[in-house]
Structures are given as structure tokens and as C-alpha cells.
Enzyme design. Structure first.
Site, PDB file in Angstrom:
ATOM      1  N   GLY A 217       1.002   0.689   8.475  1.00 17.83           N
ATOM      2  CA  GLY A 217       1.273   1.901   7.690  1.00 17.83           C
ATOM      3  C   GLY A 217       0.322   3.023   8.075  1.00 17.83           C
ATOM      4  O   GLY A 217      -0.089   3.822   7.235  1.00 17.83           O
TER       5      GLY A 217
ATOM      6  N   GLY B  32       1.018   6.817   7.176  1.00 22.11           N
ATOM      7  CA  GLY B  32       1.283   7.194   5.789  1.00 22.11           C
ATOM      8  C   GLY B  32       0.159   7.994   5.155  1.00 22.11           C
ATOM      9  O   GLY B  32      -0.763   8.459   5.830  1.00 22.11           O
ATOM     10  N   GLN B  33       0.238   8.120   3.832  1.00 17.79           N
ATOM     11  CA  GLN B  33      -0.694   8.974   3.076  1.00 17.79           C
ATOM     12  C   GLN B  33      -2.154   8.552   3.295  1.00 17.79           C
ATOM     13  O   GLN B  33      -3.013   9.395   3.567  1.00 17.79           O
ATOM     14  CB  GLN B  33      -0.356   8.900   1.575  1.00 17.79           C
ATOM     15  CG  GLN B  33      -1.212   9.809   0.705  1.00 17.79           C
ATOM     16  CD  GLN B  33      -1.277   9.360  -0.755  1.00 17.79           C
ATOM     17  OE1 GLN B  33      -0.771   8.303  -1.133  1.00 17.79           O
ATOM     18  NE2 GLN B  33      -1.905  10.182  -1.575  1.00 17.79           N
TER      19      GLN B  33
ATOM     20  N   ILE C 218       6.095   2.266  11.868  1.00 18.15           N
ATOM     21  CA  ILE C 218       7.489   1.839  11.925  1.00 18.15           C
ATOM     22  C   ILE C 218       8.318   2.917  12.633  1.00 18.15           C
ATOM     23  O   ILE C 218       7.904   4.085  12.698  1.00 18.15           O
ATOM     24  CB  ILE C 218       8.086   1.572  10.521  1.00 18.15           C
ATOM     25  CG1 ILE C 218       7.857   2.758   9.577  1.00 18.15           C
ATOM     26  CG2 ILE C 218       7.527   0.288   9.931  1.00 18.15           C
ATOM     27  CD1 ILE C 218       8.635   2.682   8.282  1.00 18.15           C
TER      28      ILE C 218
ATOM     29  N   ASP D 196       6.482  -3.400  11.846  1.00 18.65           N
ATOM     30  CA  ASP D 196       7.225  -3.369  10.594  1.00 18.65           C
ATOM     31  C   ASP D 196       6.740  -4.567   9.782  1.00 18.65           C
ATOM     32  O   ASP D 196       6.881  -5.710  10.225  1.00 18.65           O
ATOM     33  CB  ASP D 196       8.721  -3.468  10.907  1.00 18.65           C
ATOM     34  CG  ASP D 196       9.573  -3.444   9.651  1.00 18.65           C
ATOM     35  OD1 ASP D 196       9.051  -3.771   8.563  1.00 18.65           O
ATOM     36  OD2 ASP D 196      10.770  -3.103   9.770  1.00 18.65           O
TER      37      ASP D 196
ATOM     38  N   TYR E  62       6.491  -1.358  -8.993  1.00 12.19           N
ATOM     39  CA  TYR E  62       5.276  -1.071  -8.217  1.00 12.19           C
ATOM     40  C   TYR E  62       4.110  -1.909  -8.741  1.00 12.19           C
ATOM     41  O   TYR E  62       3.407  -2.587  -7.988  1.00 12.19           O
ATOM     42  CB  TYR E  62       4.970   0.427  -8.333  1.00 12.19           C
ATOM     43  CG  TYR E  62       3.733   0.901  -7.619  1.00 12.19           C
ATOM     44  CD1 TYR E  62       3.691   0.977  -6.239  1.00 12.19           C
ATOM     45  CD2 TYR E  62       2.609   1.309  -8.352  1.00 12.19           C
ATOM     46  CE1 TYR E  62       2.553   1.435  -5.587  1.00 12.19           C
ATOM     47  CE2 TYR E  62       1.481   1.775  -7.704  1.00 12.19           C
ATOM     48  CZ  TYR E  62       1.455   1.833  -6.325  1.00 12.19           C
ATOM     49  OH  TYR E  62       0.330   2.292  -5.693  1.00 12.19           O
TER      50      TYR E  62
ATOM     51  N   LYS F 227       1.942  -5.074  -7.207  1.00 16.32           N
ATOM     52  CA  LYS F 227       0.478  -4.980  -7.059  1.00 16.32           C
ATOM     53  C   LYS F 227      -0.231  -6.172  -7.708  1.00 16.32           C
ATOM     54  O   LYS F 227      -1.170  -6.718  -7.140  1.00 16.32           O
ATOM     55  CB  LYS F 227      -0.046  -3.652  -7.630  1.00 16.32           C
ATOM     56  CG  LYS F 227       0.336  -2.424  -6.798  1.00 16.32           C
ATOM     57  CD  LYS F 227      -0.188  -2.508  -5.386  1.00 16.32           C
ATOM     58  CE  LYS F 227       0.111  -1.304  -4.537  1.00 16.32           C
ATOM     59  NZ  LYS F 227      -0.194  -1.523  -3.107  1.00 16.32           N
TER      60      LYS F 227
HETATM   61  N1  SER Z   1      -0.592   7.021  -6.595  1.00 18.31           N
HETATM   62  C1  SER Z   1       0.198   5.890  -7.000  1.00 18.31           C
HETATM   63  C2  SER Z   1       1.462   6.331  -7.606  1.00 18.31           C
HETATM   64  O1  SER Z   1       1.444   7.331  -8.280  1.00 18.31           O
HETATM   65  C3  SER Z   1      -0.541   5.023  -7.973  1.00 18.31           C
HETATM   66  O2  SER Z   1      -1.414   4.187  -7.304  1.00 18.31           O
HETATM   67  O3  SER Z   1       2.453   5.677  -7.463  1.00 18.31           O
END
Ligand code: SER
Length: 327
Positions: free
Chosen positions: A8, A11-12, A35, A54, A143, A147
Site C-alpha cells: 500500500g 496510499g495516504q 497495486i 496485491d 472497518y 481492525k
Molecule cells: N482515519 C480513519 C477513518 O476515518 C480512522 O482510523 O476511517
């Protein structure tokens, strides 16, 4: 940590962490895993090796690990909270299936693994103020479910197989480099973009919605320091609360106004994001991270705001020194 694979990497977090790791470990391979459709560009491409990885394909992970003799994997592949609610099956496939693939490769090839957890690993039944390190984790988002599962699976691989897994629970991350996509905390990034562009900001969360936030340089340092920490001192592994600031939309807007007096914010609530934010802690207690590996943030809201405004102005070629507006 010498030869590192970042899954990744475009990404951010990955786009900045990869560059930081390359500057910290100039004699190793720091491999940008990407990816198709998210290929590295510019400095990220030119400053080191890249490999298609990936996370849903264990063979690609193993291939990159073998090719570059990787000893540490940063697993940053994930869908953020709001977008994950739109695609829960994919969120599970990447967040849990992908982590399983990574841990299996790590077990077979002897790699350490960093996988971020989040404030999203907590839920409505968690104490919301100064949320303790060890407490109830019953998130209601997919999400958060991925986690918590990731924290448990990572601890399992450590206890059962000795895979050196470590993690931190990131707050909302704020940066001027790569924008987040589809998170609940994204507003705290978007607000700065509106401020420098002279646009009114439409806030998707209501006043009084407190969440933990962190400036990206602190988050990157945490990701490096936890992997460099003395294992003998670690009583926890997956995952450490870390914190630097907690604010609501009114507080961040007021801080921006100190430097951009004409800045305006109105509210246009997003019920999905509001519901998620309400279920998350207002602030985390990070004393275990401070005790076990000397975690300490450097940026508060004021320092972050001046740096964000300065760098976004540079990014958009806007010629207005931040300090001149304080008068
Ligand atoms: N920054 C993430 C979100 O807002 C939280 O860890 O999904």
C-alpha cells in the site's frame, strides 16, 4: 529492519512512510508495493525499488519478500471507515484476508510485520474519554471489526509462531501530501484545503464531535519507533493507543481562523460519518505507549495548523505567508 516491503505504498500513509524509511535506511531495500492502477510516480518511483503486491495475492507478497530479502513488512492496505461501509465484503477481504496472507508469508520467511489499527477499533460501549489501552472493543463498523480481528490475529501469530508483529492505533491522520479517501476523520484534512483555497468549508460532522487526530510526521515516527522498540520492554504488541490532540469541528475551525481570518465554515451533516464518529472515542489514553517505547508526539493543533497552511499554500502556489495574517 533493513530490507522493508511497504504494502500500500502509494496510499495516504504509504506514500510518505516509504520516503521516510528510504531516508532512514539508505543501505537497505525499501520496496514500494503497489497495486495495478495505483503505480508509484515521481520521487516515490525514482528513489527506490517498486514491486506489484496485491495483498489479496499471497504469491505476490512472497515474491517481493524473496526478491528483496525483506525482513520487515509494513502492511498499510485497507479501506477507510466510510468507504468500507459501502463495500464491507471487500473491506474484510483486504483487512483480514490480506493480513492473513501477510502473516503467513511472514511466518514462513521470518519477517516482522507492522499493521496499523485505529481509533475505529473501539465502539459505543467503550469508555469515550481517555479510552484506556485495554478496554472493551465492540466496534459497529466493518472497518472496526477488521481492525479488532487484525489486532487479535497479529497477537496470535506472535504468541503461537513468534512472528514479530507490532501495531499502533492511529487517530485521524492529517497531511498535506496524499489525501485520505473515504474516512470519517477526513474532514480535518479537507478543512485546511478549503481554508487555503478561500472556500467555505461544509463540515459533515456536528459541533461537539470530538475525535483524536494526529499530524502525519508524528504518525510516521510512531510507525518507525514501534518497530525499532526494544522487544524486552513491550508488554503490549497489537495494538498501542497513541495520541497527540483531540478536537471537534468548532475548535479546529477557530484555530484556522486565527491564521485565515476570513475562513468560513457551515454544517452539512453526513449521517453515516456522524454515526461512526459518535461511536468512536473522544480521546485515547496513550500512557502504555509512553511507558513501553517512549512514545511522545511533537505536534499540537497550533503547530500542525501553521505547517499545514504553509505547505498547502506552497502546493497550490498561493503567495501568502501564514504569519502575516495573524495581525
Ligand atoms: N482515519 C480513519 C477513518 O476515518 C480512522 O482510523 O476511517
Amino acid at each position: 529492519m533493513k530490507n522493508i516491503l511497504i504494502i500500500g505504498a502509494t496510499g495516504q500513509i504509504g506514500s510518505e512512510l516509504t520516503m521516510k524509511l528510504r531516508s532512514l535506511y539508505p543501505n537497505g531495500n525499501v520496496v514500494a508495493g503497489y497495486i495495478a492502477g495505483a503505480e508509484p510516480k515521481g520521487a516515490l518511483l525514482e528513489s527506490g525499488p517498486a514491486h506489484i503486491v496485491d495483498i489479496t495475492n499471497p504469491l505476490q507478497i512472497a515474491e517481493a519478500v524473496d526478491k528483496y530479502q525483506v525482513d520487515t513488512i509494513y502492511n498499510l492496505a485497507a479501506l477507510l471507515s466510510a468507504v468500507a461501509e459501502a463495500k464491507p465484503q471487500l473491506a474484510w477481504k483486504i483487512g483480514v484476508g490480506g493480513l492473513y496472507n501477510t502473516l503467513e508469508v511472514a511466518r514462513e520467511k521470518g519477517c516482522a510485520v507492522f499493521t496499523p489499527s485505529s481509533i475505529g477499533s473501539f465502539g459505543p460501549s467503550t469508555p469515550h474519554v481517555k479510552t484506556p489501552q485495554d478496554t472493551v472493543q465492540r466496534p459497529e463498523t466493518i472497518y472496526g471489526v477488521t481492525k479488532v480481528t487484525g489486532e487479535l490475529l497479529s497477537d496470535y501469530y506472535w504468541n503461537r509462531f513468534g512472528v514479530d508483529t507490532r501495531s499502533v492505533r492511529f487517530p485521524g491522520l492529517i497531511s498535506y501530501v496524499a489525501p485520505p479517501g473515504g474516512g470519517t476523520t477526513d474532514y480535518a484534512v479537507d478543512i485546511y484545503y478549503s481554508a487555503v483555497k478561500g472556500e467555505e468549508f461544509k463540515c459533515p460532522l456536528k459541533p461537539g464531535t470530538f475525535m483524536d487526530m494526529m499530524y502525519m510526521p508524528d504518525a510516521l515516527r510512531a510507525a518507525v519507533e514501534i518497530m525499532e522498540a526494544d522487544p524486552a520492554r513491550l508488554r503490549h504488541r497489537n495494538s498501542f493507543n497513541i495520541a497527540s490532540m483531540s478536537f471537534d469541528p468548532e475548535i479546529i475551525a477557530a484555530k484556522i481562523k486565527e491564521y485565515v481570518p476570513g475562513f468560513k465554515m457551515s454544517y452539512e451533516l453526513d449521517p453515516l460519518r456522524q454515526g461512526i464518529a459518535d461511536s468512536w472515542p473522544d480521546s485515547l489514553d496513550d500512557s502504555c505507549a509512553r511507558e513501553e517505547w517512549d512514545w511522545k508526539p511533537e505536534f499540537d493543533l497550533d503547530a500542525m495548523t501553521t505547517d499545514m497552511l504553509l505547505n498547502l499554500r506552497k502546493k497550490f502556489g498561493i503567495q501568502q505567508p501564514v504569519v502575516a495574517e495573524q495581525a
